[in-house]
Design a protein around this motif. Structure first.
Motif, PDB file in Angstrom:
ATOM      1  N   ASN A  22       2.277  10.852  21.083  1.00  0.00           N
ATOM      2  CA  ASN A  22       1.590   9.725  20.465  1.00  0.00           C
ATOM      3  C   ASN A  22       1.336   8.679  21.538  1.00  0.00           C
ATOM      4  OD1 ASN A  22       3.694  10.449  17.808  1.00  0.00           O
ATOM      5  ND2 ASN A  22       1.481  10.413  17.513  1.00  0.00           N
ATOM      6  N   VAL A  23       0.298   7.877  21.364  1.00  0.00           N
ATOM      7  CA  VAL A  23      -0.066   6.869  22.353  1.00  0.00           C
ATOM      8  C   VAL A  23      -0.158   5.507  21.683  1.00  0.00           C
ATOM      9  CG1 VAL A  23      -1.830   6.095  23.987  1.00  0.00           C
ATOM     10  CG2 VAL A  23      -1.282   8.529  23.803  1.00  0.00           C
ATOM     11  N   THR A  61      -0.423   0.929  17.481  1.00  0.00           N
ATOM     12  CA  THR A  61      -0.404   2.386  17.478  1.00  0.00           C
ATOM     13  C   THR A  61      -1.227   2.905  16.309  1.00  0.00           C
ATOM     14  OG1 THR A  61       1.076   4.312  17.613  1.00  0.00           O
ATOM     15  CG2 THR A  61       1.716   2.580  16.081  1.00  0.00           C
ATOM     16  N   HIS A  62      -1.862   4.043  16.497  1.00  0.00           N
ATOM     17  CA  HIS A  62      -2.728   4.606  15.463  1.00  0.00           C
ATOM     18  C   HIS A  62      -1.931   4.829  14.175  1.00  0.00           C
ATOM     19  CE1 HIS A  62      -5.494   7.324  13.388  1.00  0.00           C
ATOM     20  NE2 HIS A  62      -6.422   7.055  14.313  1.00  0.00           N
ATOM     21  N   PRO A  63      -2.490   4.489  13.017  1.00  0.00           N
ATOM     22  CA  PRO A  63      -1.767   4.723  11.764  1.00  0.00           C
ATOM     23  C   PRO A  63      -1.504   6.203  11.528  1.00  0.00           C
ATOM     24  CG  PRO A  63      -4.050   4.089  11.340  1.00  0.00           C
ATOM     25  CD  PRO A  63      -3.811   3.867  12.795  1.00  0.00           C
ATOM     26  N   ALA A  64      -0.470   6.492  10.763  1.00  0.00           N
ATOM     27  CA  ALA A  64      -0.066   7.880  10.503  1.00  0.00           C
ATOM     28  C   ALA A  64      -0.967   8.505   9.447  1.00  0.00           C
ATOM     29  CB  ALA A  64       1.393   7.935  10.075  1.00  0.00           C
ATOM     30  N   THR A  65      -2.185   8.847   9.855  1.00  0.00           N
ATOM     31  CA  THR A  65      -3.157   9.498   8.984  1.00  0.00           C
ATOM     32  C   THR A  65      -3.210  10.984   9.318  1.00  0.00           C
ATOM     33  OG1 THR A  65      -4.995   9.177  10.525  1.00  0.00           O
ATOM     34  CG2 THR A  65      -4.520   7.367   8.978  1.00  0.00           C
ATOM     35  N   ASN A  66      -4.205  11.672   8.776  1.00  0.00           N
ATOM     36  CA  ASN A  66      -4.390  13.089   9.078  1.00  0.00           C
ATOM     37  C   ASN A  66      -4.864  13.330  10.515  1.00  0.00           C
ATOM     38  OD1 ASN A  66      -6.936  11.872   7.998  1.00  0.00           O
ATOM     39  ND2 ASN A  66      -7.778  13.837   8.655  1.00  0.00           N
ATOM     40  N   LEU A  67      -5.214  12.261  11.240  1.00  0.00           N
ATOM     41  CA  LEU A  67      -5.763  12.419  12.584  1.00  0.00           C
ATOM     42  C   LEU A  67      -4.708  12.464  13.679  1.00  0.00           C
ATOM     43  CD1 LEU A  67      -8.926  10.126  12.385  1.00  0.00           C
ATOM     44  CD2 LEU A  67      -8.752  12.599  12.010  1.00  0.00           C
ATOM     45  N   ILE A  68      -3.440  12.186  13.325  1.00  0.00           N
ATOM     46  CA  ILE A  68      -2.366  12.281  14.316  1.00  0.00           C
ATOM     47  C   ILE A  68      -1.141  12.926  13.679  1.00  0.00           C
ATOM     48  CG2 ILE A  68      -3.163  10.141  15.419  1.00  0.00           C
ATOM     49  CD1 ILE A  68      -0.407   8.919  14.427  1.00  0.00           C
ATOM     50  N   LEU A  69      -0.260  13.402  14.536  1.00  0.00           N
ATOM     51  CA  LEU A  69       1.064  13.815  14.082  1.00  0.00           C
ATOM     52  C   LEU A  69       1.951  12.582  14.080  1.00  0.00           C
ATOM     53  CD1 LEU A  69       2.914  16.270  13.355  1.00  0.00           C
ATOM     54  CD2 LEU A  69       3.657  16.176  15.735  1.00  0.00           C
ATOM     55  N   ASP A  83      -2.707   0.402  13.676  1.00  0.00           N
ATOM     56  CA  ASP A  83      -4.143   0.172  13.531  1.00  0.00           C
ATOM     57  C   ASP A  83      -4.888   0.946  14.613  1.00  0.00           C
ATOM     58  OD1 ASP A  83      -6.469  -0.845  12.498  1.00  0.00           O
ATOM     59  OD2 ASP A  83      -6.184  -2.880  13.249  1.00  0.00           O
ATOM     60  N   ASP A  84      -6.161   1.270  14.326  1.00  0.00           N
ATOM     61  CA  ASP A  84      -6.990   1.952  15.309  1.00  0.00           C
ATOM     62  C   ASP A  84      -7.210   1.065  16.531  1.00  0.00           C
ATOM     63  OD1 ASP A  84      -7.218   3.903  13.388  1.00  0.00           O
ATOM     64  OD2 ASP A  84      -9.270   3.392  12.821  1.00  0.00           O
ATOM     65  N   PHE A  85      -7.404   1.712  17.674  1.00  0.00           N
ATOM     66  CA  PHE A  85      -7.863   0.974  18.850  1.00  0.00           C
ATOM     67  C   PHE A  85      -8.805   1.875  19.644  1.00  0.00           C
ATOM     68  CE2 PHE A  85      -3.711   2.794  19.887  1.00  0.00           C
ATOM     69  CZ  PHE A  85      -3.927   3.438  21.094  1.00  0.00           C
ATOM     70  N   VAL A 140      -9.199   5.990  19.891  1.00  0.00           N
ATOM     71  CA  VAL A 140      -8.074   6.762  20.428  1.00  0.00           C
ATOM     72  C   VAL A 140      -7.223   7.301  19.276  1.00  0.00           C
ATOM     73  CG1 VAL A 140      -5.964   6.641  21.813  1.00  0.00           C
ATOM     74  CG2 VAL A 140      -8.036   5.434  22.560  1.00  0.00           C
ATOM     75  N   THR A 141      -6.871   8.582  19.358  1.00  0.00           N
ATOM     76  CA  THR A 141      -6.000   9.184  18.348  1.00  0.00           C
ATOM     77  C   THR A 141      -4.582   9.337  18.903  1.00  0.00           C
ATOM     78  OG1 THR A 141      -6.902  11.358  18.996  1.00  0.00           O
ATOM     79  CG2 THR A 141      -7.784  10.316  16.988  1.00  0.00           C
ATOM     80  N   GLU A 142      -4.396  10.313  19.800  1.00  0.00           N
ATOM     81  CA  GLU A 142      -3.074  10.549  20.385  1.00  0.00           C
ATOM     82  C   GLU A 142      -3.226  11.387  21.640  1.00  0.00           C
ATOM     83  OE1 GLU A 142      -0.657  12.763  17.626  1.00  0.00           O
ATOM     84  OE2 GLU A 142      -2.293  14.121  17.130  1.00  0.00           O
ATOM     85  N   GLY A 143      -2.121  11.653  22.302  1.00  0.00           N
ATOM     86  CA  GLY A 143      -2.145  12.515  23.467  1.00  0.00           C
ATOM     87  C   GLY A 143      -2.161  13.975  23.075  1.00  0.00           C
TER      88      GLY A 143
END
Length: 289
Positions: free
Chosen positions: A182-183, A193-201, A223-225, A175-178
């Protein structure tokens, strides 16, 4: 008469036109921000404007104003339009030049526009929302708040067609985000919650939520989930400037937890409302809409 900002000046909306060769119009070549207004005041404006300038730097657009200069003019615009509860939208494009994929010369100035919009504010905790899951088909620089939102729009439309509020995106099951949020999930009382990488805002509301977790002693992890973890979570939370902190109580037709807003979500919502009042002043029941 409604007012807008064009290149740092407040003008009547009827006077503002989009040039046909503006690179934002033709290429989506620009960045944007949306800031919430409560009690006629900007909420977390410095965080939003810092992200705006950082996004612009990442695509080599130089914003010719300081954060302070932008903020002062936005406050003037809010007052001119008499906005009590709402949003202010702003964007910078690379400017106007003959259509060419390569950047124009450095003497082409960016184009800056901003406008306000009234948004009703209930002051009550957001109820549960429904979501679907979709494949994340966007580019790999989701950390840039760019005008290129076609992937997000397609995901949001799928949600709308399914009678849902949000589409939760995933890459190969992670899962990245909505589509516009953010999700996060809650597992064994811990928020993930997904780490603040290039894959999410790196959402501003997401950042405020993490600070609230620190302040309240709520365990959290960046962390990723997976999709499996998402559907098995005790609580699922989406965060954004417009949705604030909202529980997702159903995904792909399956209830999350007991199908109602959870304990951690309610704690976060209450603390978030307190942060709004800390920054923007007490919100009287007599003025909420």
């Amino acid at each position: 008469m409604e007012k807008m900002i064009l290149n740092g000046e407040i003008r009547n909306r009827s006077e503002i036109k989009v040039e046909i060769e503006d690179r934002g119009y033709q290429f989506g070549d620009g960045v944007y921000e949306v800031i919430r207004i409560y009690n006629g005041k900007l909420f977390t404006s410095e965080m939003h404007l810092a992200r705006l300038i950082e996004s612009a730097k990442k695509i080599n657009i130089t914003i010719p104003y300081t954060i302070e200069e932008i903020e002062v003019k936005l406050k003037e615009l809010i007052a001119e339009n008499a906005i009590t509860f709402g949003t202010v939208y702003m964007q910078f494009t690379r400017g106007v030049s003959p259509r060419n994929h390569a950047f124009p010369s450095t003497d082409v100035a960016p184009v800056y526009v901003a406008y306000t919009k009234e948004v009703p504010y209930s002051g009550v905790l957001k109820p549960g929302a429904k979501a679907i899951t979709v494949e994340d088909i966007r580019w790999l620089r989701c950390d840039i708040k760019s005008l290129n939102l076609l992937g997000n729009i397609l995901a949001k439309q799928k949600a709308a067609e399914a009678g849902c509020f949000e589409a939760i995106q995933h890459r190969c099951g992670t899962v990245t985000e909505g589509s516009s949020s953010n999700v996060s999930i809650v597992v064994n009382g811990e928020l993930k919650t997904h780490p603040a990488t290039n894959l999410i805002l790196n959402g501003i509301t997401r950042q405020v939520m993490i600070k609230i977790c620190k302040d309240l002693g709520i365990s959290y992890k960046e962390d990723d989930f997976t999709l499996e973890e998402l559907l098995a979570a005790e609580e699922v939370i989406m965060t954004s400037t417009t949705a604030e902190i909202t529980p997702i109580t159903e995904i792909d037709g399956q209830a999350i937890g007991n199908g109602e807003s959870g304990t951690v979500t309610r704690q976060l919502q209450q603390a978030f409302h307190a942060e709004i009042e800390r920054q923007c002043g007490h919100i009287s029941e007599s003025i909420v809409k």
